[in-house]
Design a protein around this motif. Sequence first.
Motif, PDB file in Angstrom:
ATOM      1  N   TRP B 175       0.890  -1.153   0.000  1.00  0.00           N
ATOM      2  CA  TRP B 175       0.000   0.000   0.000  1.00  0.00           C
ATOM      3  C   TRP B 175       0.933   1.208   0.000  1.00  0.00           C
ATOM      4  N   PHE B 177       2.186   4.929  -0.346  1.00  0.00           N
ATOM      5  CA  PHE B 177       1.910   6.363  -0.175  1.00  0.00           C
ATOM      6  C   PHE B 177       3.101   7.225  -0.580  1.00  0.00           C
ATOM      7  N   GLU B 190      -0.952  -1.036  -4.534  1.00  0.00           N
ATOM      8  CA  GLU B 190      -2.093  -0.127  -4.542  1.00  0.00           C
ATOM      9  C   GLU B 190      -1.548   1.242  -4.123  1.00  0.00           C
ATOM     10  N   ASN B 191      -1.674   2.219  -5.017  1.00  0.00           N
ATOM     11  CA  ASN B 191      -1.087   3.533  -4.764  1.00  0.00           C
ATOM     12  C   ASN B 191      -2.099   4.521  -4.215  1.00  0.00           C
ATOM     13  N   ILE B 192      -1.667   5.291  -3.228  1.00  0.00           N
ATOM     14  CA  ILE B 192      -2.423   6.487  -2.832  1.00  0.00           C
ATOM     15  C   ILE B 192      -1.471   7.636  -3.077  1.00  0.00           C
ATOM     16  N   ASN B 193      -1.794   8.432  -4.082  1.00  0.00           N
ATOM     17  CA  ASN B 193      -0.855   9.450  -4.498  1.00  0.00           C
ATOM     18  C   ASN B 193      -1.465  10.838  -4.330  1.00  0.00           C
TER      19      ASN B 193
END
Lengths: 210, 210
Positions: B175, B177, B190-193
């Motif tokens: 995950w 960030f 899974e990217n949170i950008n």
Amino acid sequence: MEQKSIVSMAVVRRLPRYLRHLDELHKIGADKISSTALAARMELTASQVRQDLNCFGCFGQQGYGYNVEFLRQSLADILGLSGPRSAIIIGMGNLGHTLCNNFSFSRCGFSLGAAFDANPAVIGSVVAKIRVLDIKDLDKYCSAHKPDIAVLTLPAAPAPAIAHRLVQNGIKGIWNFTNTDLNETRALVENINFADSLMTLCYRIKTSNL
Amino acid sequence: MEQKSIVSMAVVRRLPRYLRHLDELHKIGADKISSTALAARMELTASQVRQDLNCFGCFGQQGYGYNVEFLRQSLADILGLSGPRSAIIIGMGNLGHTLCNNFSFSRCGFSLGAAFDANPAVIGSVVAKIRVLDIKDLDKYCSAHKPDIAVLTLPAAPAPAIAHRLVQNGIKGIWNFTNTDLNETRALVENINFADSLMTLCYRIKTSNL
């Protein structure tokens, strides 16, 4: 800049990624790159890179590729990053503090003007040069300063009502971290949803052969 | 549960949203909902709702709609949320602290086992019952506890090397960030950008008539 009238959101969402890779190429002193090499870095196809960039103008030259600095500047202009537009944060819990302290709004085209909270313990404090104001003064602030966007880092329950109030105050965009869907048709909403993202990873792991 | 062999990622990414809306419906005591009403809540079409859910089984009944509790439980099972799988956090700066303190990993199918950092000032501290370990002990921890995923909240520069080390240690999911693309084909990422998202909002405001 010539630009196709309707560009799909899938292409738009790739623009910041292109810019990131061009920034990295610029940092290592690369002055040109072929669509094939750019595609390989980004795990796309060369044809997709050319199609994406052609939506916004003619940047490449057959046999030469793209000029890194020119493409980088052009993409920043297309994204509107030299704005700067103004932003406020609503909700100065841990996430609000983290964004104030660690996130570069200016690199993304925004200057952060103020933060708001309802908690007397944080109202009046200053976080990374940003003053935390009383949420009661939101309307007054908006009418005086006309911020363009609001960053919502408050709990989910009060978020829809606050979003509605912001839109009535002329806010054009909402960067929404509240893990709730905001049905505000009069503002552009960009969601960052931690739980949705981690649940998706959970599903992908469950259904993979890893 | 009958499930189509290949479900598009666009559908998968909507599942947590369906679940969120069903949770809200459950909270207000609704026991059934039509595809039309669910679609209206989620700004989809009724036909899209039916198609999405049909990818995973037969949940609705013509003329009745969906049983909220049954659909809610089924979607949680499909997502694999009762796992729980194990997670570790790499990088205990502000964002790592925020996730430890405020984010419910268990609601997303994970239990958080440990956190890691390279900074002696935080190593040994306990944040929301999670002990912060020395990044030097990462391999030893992974070999003893076999965590399923790692949450990357460290700076971008060391992220690719750490991701590579994690994958060598059997990590299945990341995950991410860190605002950098990780080219790890042996793990699900899974990217949170944050920056990509805010730049996209910047573009949308620039090109809108608001």
